[in-house]
Design a protein around this motif. Structure first.
Motif, PDB file in Angstrom:
ATOM      1  N   LYS A  38      -7.594   7.672  19.609  1.00  0.00           N
ATOM      2  CA  LYS A  38      -7.714   6.723  20.720  1.00  0.00           C
ATOM      3  C   LYS A  38      -8.937   5.858  20.435  1.00  0.00           C
ATOM      4  O   LYS A  38     -10.066   6.351  20.403  1.00  0.00           O
ATOM      5  N   ASP A  39      -8.721   4.567  20.207  1.00  0.00           N
ATOM      6  CA  ASP A  39      -9.857   3.724  19.847  1.00  0.00           C
ATOM      7  C   ASP A  39     -10.653   3.319  21.086  1.00  0.00           C
ATOM      8  O   ASP A  39     -10.306   3.692  22.218  1.00  0.00           O
ATOM      9  N   ILE A  40     -11.735   2.580  20.886  1.00  0.00           N
ATOM     10  CA  ILE A  40     -12.619   2.241  21.998  1.00  0.00           C
ATOM     11  C   ILE A  40     -11.966   1.296  22.997  1.00  0.00           C
ATOM     12  O   ILE A  40     -12.472   1.103  24.103  1.00  0.00           O
ATOM     13  N   ASN A  41     -10.829   0.708  22.623  1.00  0.00           N
ATOM     14  CA  ASN A  41     -10.059  -0.142  23.532  1.00  0.00           C
ATOM     15  C   ASN A  41      -8.903   0.609  24.173  1.00  0.00           C
ATOM     16  O   ASN A  41      -8.008  -0.001  24.750  1.00  0.00           O
ATOM     17  N   ASN A  42      -8.915   1.944  24.018  1.00  0.00           N
ATOM     18  CA  ASN A  42      -7.882   2.816  24.594  1.00  0.00           C
ATOM     19  C   ASN A  42      -6.521   2.570  23.972  1.00  0.00           C
ATOM     20  O   ASN A  42      -5.483   2.735  24.617  1.00  0.00           O
ATOM     21  N   MET A  43      -6.492   2.193  22.685  1.00  0.00           N
ATOM     22  CA  MET A  43      -5.246   1.972  21.970  1.00  0.00           C
ATOM     23  C   MET A  43      -5.093   3.012  20.868  1.00  0.00           C
ATOM     24  O   MET A  43      -6.065   3.649  20.455  1.00  0.00           O
ATOM     25  N   LEU A  44      -3.852   3.177  20.412  1.00  0.00           N
ATOM     26  CA  LEU A  44      -3.537   4.188  19.402  1.00  0.00           C
ATOM     27  C   LEU A  44      -3.701   3.638  17.995  1.00  0.00           C
ATOM     28  O   LEU A  44      -3.165   2.583  17.656  1.00  0.00           O
ATOM     29  N   LEU A  45      -4.449   4.365  17.162  1.00  0.00           N
ATOM     30  CA  LEU A  45      -4.511   4.149  15.731  1.00  0.00           C
ATOM     31  C   LEU A  45      -4.251   5.481  15.047  1.00  0.00           C
ATOM     32  O   LEU A  45      -4.424   6.534  15.665  1.00  0.00           O
ATOM     33  N   SER A  46      -3.858   5.462  13.775  1.00  0.00           N
ATOM     34  CA  SER A  46      -3.563   6.707  13.070  1.00  0.00           C
ATOM     35  C   SER A  46      -4.036   6.642  11.626  1.00  0.00           C
ATOM     36  O   SER A  46      -4.131   5.564  11.029  1.00  0.00           O
ATOM     37  N   ILE A  47      -4.316   7.816  11.091  1.00  0.00           N
ATOM     38  CA  ILE A  47      -4.558   8.011   9.664  1.00  0.00           C
ATOM     39  C   ILE A  47      -3.476   8.949   9.171  1.00  0.00           C
ATOM     40  O   ILE A  47      -3.182   9.961   9.826  1.00  0.00           O
ATOM     41  N   THR A  48      -2.849   8.630   8.046  1.00  0.00           N
ATOM     42  CA  THR A  48      -1.712   9.449   7.618  1.00  0.00           C
ATOM     43  C   THR A  48      -1.623   9.546   6.099  1.00  0.00           C
ATOM     44  O   THR A  48      -2.077   8.660   5.375  1.00  0.00           O
ATOM     45  N   ALA A  49      -1.021  10.643   5.658  1.00  0.00           N
ATOM     46  CA  ALA A  49      -0.656  10.813   4.252  1.00  0.00           C
ATOM     47  C   ALA A  49       0.853  10.717   4.072  1.00  0.00           C
ATOM     48  O   ALA A  49       1.380  11.069   3.013  1.00  0.00           O
ATOM     49  N   LEU A  50       1.556  10.251   5.105  1.00  0.00           N
ATOM     50  CA  LEU A  50       3.000  10.072   5.015  1.00  0.00           C
ATOM     51  C   LEU A  50       3.325   8.842   4.168  1.00  0.00           C
ATOM     52  O   LEU A  50       2.495   7.944   4.016  1.00  0.00           O
ATOM     53  N   ASN A  51       4.566   8.805   3.652  1.00  0.00           N
ATOM     54  CA  ASN A  51       4.923   7.748   2.698  1.00  0.00           C
ATOM     55  C   ASN A  51       5.649   6.589   3.361  1.00  0.00           C
ATOM     56  O   ASN A  51       6.601   6.039   2.818  1.00  0.00           O
ATOM     57  N   TYR A  52       5.225   6.199   4.555  1.00  0.00           N
ATOM     58  CA  TYR A  52       5.691   4.955   5.154  1.00  0.00           C
ATOM     59  C   TYR A  52       4.516   4.313   5.876  1.00  0.00           C
ATOM     60  O   TYR A  52       3.516   4.969   6.173  1.00  0.00           O
ATOM     61  N   PHE A  53       4.646   3.000   6.157  1.00  0.00           N
ATOM     62  CA  PHE A  53       3.511   2.209   6.609  1.00  0.00           C
ATOM     63  C   PHE A  53       3.804   1.576   7.959  1.00  0.00           C
ATOM     64  O   PHE A  53       4.950   1.416   8.360  1.00  0.00           O
ATOM     65  N   SER A  54       2.730   1.193   8.645  1.00  0.00           N
ATOM     66  CA  SER A  54       2.854   0.582   9.959  1.00  0.00           C
ATOM     67  C   SER A  54       1.540  -0.125  10.260  1.00  0.00           C
ATOM     68  O   SER A  54       0.493   0.225   9.695  1.00  0.00           O
ATOM     69  N   PRO A  55       1.543  -1.120  11.171  1.00  0.00           N
ATOM     70  CA  PRO A  55       0.280  -1.770  11.553  1.00  0.00           C
ATOM     71  C   PRO A  55      -0.754  -0.815  12.162  1.00  0.00           C
ATOM     72  O   PRO A  55      -1.940  -1.156  12.203  1.00  0.00           O
ATOM     73  N   ILE A  56      -0.339   0.362  12.611  1.00  0.00           N
ATOM     74  CA  ILE A  56      -1.308   1.274  13.240  1.00  0.00           C
ATOM     75  C   ILE A  56      -1.929   2.249  12.246  1.00  0.00           C
ATOM     76  O   ILE A  56      -2.890   2.951  12.588  1.00  0.00           O
ATOM     77  N   TYR A  57      -1.420   2.320  11.016  1.00  0.00           N
ATOM     78  CA  TYR A  57      -1.826   3.364  10.078  1.00  0.00           C
ATOM     79  C   TYR A  57      -2.867   2.906   9.075  1.00  0.00           C
ATOM     80  O   TYR A  57      -2.806   1.789   8.555  1.00  0.00           O
ATOM     81  N   VAL A  58      -3.788   3.816   8.744  1.00  0.00           N
ATOM     82  CA  VAL A  58      -4.459   3.805   7.449  1.00  0.00           C
ATOM     83  C   VAL A  58      -3.788   4.891   6.635  1.00  0.00           C
ATOM     84  O   VAL A  58      -3.728   6.052   7.062  1.00  0.00           O
ATOM     85  N   ASN A  59      -3.230   4.519   5.489  1.00  0.00           N
ATOM     86  CA  ASN A  59      -2.513   5.464   4.624  1.00  0.00           C
ATOM     87  C   ASN A  59      -3.369   5.864   3.443  1.00  0.00           C
ATOM     88  O   ASN A  59      -3.878   5.001   2.729  1.00  0.00           O
TER      89      ASN A  59
END
Length: 315
Positions: A38-59
């Motif tokens: 949960k970021d400081i703006n109360n929005m969802l971000l993610s970190i992942t080792a999965l093999n697909y991408f999205s604007p919310i992910y750091v892969n």
């Protein structure tokens, strides 16, 4: 300190990683290969080792780190920082190098290619009906219990789904409807972090909204507060992102290949979606196909909603 390298960076991370030093937020939950924040703006971000991408992910690199268990490094409620060039959580850090080719941004242009001319209409309709039957064949032989089709059947909600699809069709053709309230009442149904109904409606509304936006029409926007009253925070945010058309790259590829009428690619993307979550990928694919039926009926009539409904919900 355990260190990894970011191979892909979602565009929603950029406001943080262009800074020298900033608090990103806090960890909400941790899975073996994904950390939700949960970021400081109360929005969802993610970190992942999965093999697909999205604007919310750091892969981080999937092939190199496919045996990683984030739960061994990170706990819920730990603070997340960016201290250039690292994302840092406790003794865990990810090196981020911001190059254009690493950034994941939404690709929502292909839906504007929806067939609406006489010369291509029948070709597209035949293609889509063939794809429907192919997908239905796979659904009959795979073992994915508690997916959206099972859930709706077990809970006796088929009529409600059909009413919602017709409500969206009425909206597209300019006849306002109160169907959105029916959607809120169905959120949060199913198992896992992202219940099946959330995945289904996120993909359904996201696909419809891209079509509406590309044709100068007002998108269908959900009330975020009402969404969170019906489902958990992570799933609610994924639904909220998806209903704006912010999909992962596999779902984008599925949609794009359909509108380019590439049968093999569409089938392969659908099969790739089956690997996402327990039923999440399947549920989103069925939502996209529902949206296409609604859009086609809005343009041409011919009972596409009924055909879709009978094929997926009555078999």
């Amino acid at each position: 300190m355990t260190e990894f390298v970011a191979d892909r960076i979602g565009s929603l991370w950029i406001p943080f990683i262009i800074r020298d030093k900033v608090v990103v937020g806090e960890v909400i939950n941790v899975f073996r290969r994904t950390i939700n924040i949960k970021d400081i703006n109360n929005m969802l971000l993610s970190i992942t080792a999965l093999n697909y991408f999205s604007p919310i992910y750091v892969n981080i690199n999937y092939n190199r780190n496919k045996f990683i268990n984030f739960q061994e490094h990170v706990r819920p409620y730990e603070n997340v920082f960016f201290n250039k060039p690292y994302i840092i959580i406790s003794d865990f850090k990810i090196r981020v190098e911001l190059y254009e080719e690493k950034i994941t941004i939404p690709r929502i242009c292909s839906i504007c290619e929806l067939v609406n001319s006489t010369s291509r209409k029948h070709v597209f309709i035949d293609f889509l009906m063939s794809l429907y039957n192919r997908v239905r064949f796979f659904l009959n032989i795979i073992d994915k219990p508690n997916n959206i089709l099972d859930l709706i059947g077990k809970m006796g909600l088929k009529t409600k789904i059909l009413d919602i699809l017709y409500g969206i069709k009425r909206y597209i053709v300019g006849k306002n409807s109160i169907f959105v309230h029916d959607i809120y009442s169905m959120l949060g149904l199913g198992y896992g972090v992202t219940p099946s109904t959330d995945d289904f409606f996120g993909a359904l509304l996201g696909t419809v909204n891209i079509y509406l936006s590309c044709n100068g029409l007002r998108p269908l926007i959900l009330d975020k507060n009402l969404v969170f009253k019906r489902t958990n925070w992570v799933s609610g945010y994924l639904l909220y992102y998806n209903h704006f058309g912010l999909f992962n790259n596999i779902l984008e590829g599925f949609i794009e290949s359909i509108f380019k009428m590439k049968y093999v690619d569409s089938t392969n993307y659908f099969l790739s979606l089956l690997s996402i979550g327990h039923t999440s990928g399947l549920d989103t694919a069925v939502g996209v196909l529902a949206a296409l039926a609604v859009i086609l009926e809005s343009l041409y009539g011919r009972g596409f909603i009924e055909k879709y409904f009978r094929l997926f919900f009555e078999n």
